[in-house]
Design an enzyme around this catalytic site. Structure first.
Site, PDB file in Angstrom:
ATOM      1  N   LYS A   1      48.489  45.878  34.693  1.00 13.12           N
ATOM      2  CA  LYS A   1      47.131  46.562  34.930  1.00 13.12           C
ATOM      3  C   LYS A   1      46.552  48.087  35.843  1.00 13.12           C
ATOM      4  O   LYS A   1      45.392  48.253  35.199  1.00 13.12           O
ATOM      5  CB  LYS A   1      46.142  45.445  36.382  1.00 13.12           C
ATOM      6  CG  LYS A   1      46.569  44.120  36.538  1.00 13.12           C
ATOM      7  CD  LYS A   1      46.566  43.391  37.635  1.00 13.12           C
ATOM      8  CE  LYS A   1      45.578  42.246  37.411  1.00 13.12           C
ATOM      9  NZ  LYS A   1      45.032  41.448  38.854  1.00 13.12           N
TER      10      LYS A   1
ATOM     11  N   ASP B   1      38.776  40.628  40.891  1.00 10.45           N
ATOM     12  CA  ASP B   1      39.541  40.152  41.750  1.00 10.45           C
ATOM     13  C   ASP B   1      38.555  40.581  43.209  1.00 10.45           C
ATOM     14  O   ASP B   1      38.303  38.930  43.919  1.00 10.45           O
ATOM     15  CB  ASP B   1      40.661  41.176  41.694  1.00 10.45           C
ATOM     16  CG  ASP B   1      41.824  40.034  40.973  1.00 10.45           C
ATOM     17  OD1 ASP B   1      41.873  39.823  40.214  1.00 10.45           O
ATOM     18  OD2 ASP B   1      42.618  40.935  40.311  1.00 10.45           O
TER      19      ASP B   1
END
Ligand code: ATR
Length: 277
Positions: free
Chosen positions: A64, A100
């Protein structure tokens, strides 16, 4: 449409199932493939991935952060979090996003529409990437007090101090959080504690929680964690990990395709899938 996921390990990811259903529901022909990459040869594998000409892909652990220098542009929220989990290919340029926090808040709003307002007192348990995403998204939504408790208190401090909410939010030890649990309207568990196979573990006790408060756990295997069971037996309302998982996927899908898909029906399908029905 060509979509995919990079990460390691990803064999058991639910994303192929979710995105295949989303493609079907949107009436788009396409595929979602897994690209399991080795951290040691990430650079070479990214060059190969460019040749695949994907329209979009998700990024998971441990890439990420590593993906960020490969991108042509990064949206503000992802920049702030220092992590990207969704990449869109826009005319050959790779654009990075992080879905997210938004997935969490959208799924929470869908279930408890009036819960979030400036006076909602929130306790966040954990201080990893997931906690950070949720923390900054809640701040953006106008919530002012988000206390962060973590096993390693310095990491909780770092999150709280990185924001303008430092005045009204505190960093706590897990013991302190347990002692103050009755103060909170929303309690969010963002660590891996309680995940299968250690499903009998809970990060803290909810014995003295406020009745009717909402307790959320981002763990979705098992669907109902020991922490959520504790919440129910103490008069809490629950929000489950698979809800966030689905909503963040639907948001990523919207970034790629521009199409909004109603999450409600798919959430029931995902539940059945996770129960092995
Ligand atoms: P992610 O980015 O996926 O959130 P992470 O950065 O590894 O993952 O964060 C994991 C979180 O779970 C951290 O808050 C971690 O606490 P520490 O910062 O003290 O390591 C927490 N965590 C993991 N195992 C734990 C355990 N057994 N008890 C308490 N907290 C735990």
């Amino acid at each position: 449409m060509k979509l995919g996921l990079i990460g390691n390990p990803i064999k058991h990811s639910l994303s192929p199932w979710i995105h295949s259903r989303l493609l079907e529901l949107a009436g788009i022909e396409g595929q979602y493939q897994l690209y399991e990459m080795q951290p040691g040869s990430f650079q070479q594998q990214i060059e190969l991935l460019r040749n695949e000409q994907l329209d979009g892909f998700n990024v998971t652990v441990p890439f990420k952060q590593k993906i960020m220098p490969e991108l042509d542009d990064i949206d503000g929220q992802a920049k702030k979090l220092g992590a990207v989990n969704t990449v869109k290919n826009h005319d050959g340029r790779w654009l990075g996003y992080n879905t997210d926090g938004k997935g969490f808040v959208n799924s929470l709003r869908a279930k408890y529409g009036t819960l979030l307002h400036p006076d909602t007192k929130v306790l966040l348990l954990g201080a990893g990437g997931a906690a950070k995403g949720i923390f900054f998204t809640l701040l953006n939504e106008g919530v002012r007090q988000i206390d962060v408790a973590n096993r390693t208190t310095e990491r909780a401090e770092a999150i709280v101090n990185a924001s303008e909410a430092a005045v009204s939010s505190h960093s706590l030890t897990l013991k302190e959080a347990e002692g103050r649990i009755a103060e909170y309207h929303l309690i969010i568990q963002t660590t891996t504690v309680g995940m299968n196979p250690r499903s009998d573990e809970s990060i803290i006790s909810l014995k003295n929680m406020k009745e009717g408060a909402v307790v959320s756990d981002i763990v979705y295997q098992p669907l109902e964690t020991a922490f959520l069971k504790d919440a129910i037996s103490n008069g809490g309302r629950i929000h489950q990990g698979h809800e966030m998982l689905l909503y963040q996927a639907v948001y990523a899908f919207k970034i790629w395709t521009g199409k909004s898909i109603d999450e409600t029906k798919l959430l029931m399908e995902l539940e059945a899938q996770l129960k092995g029905e």
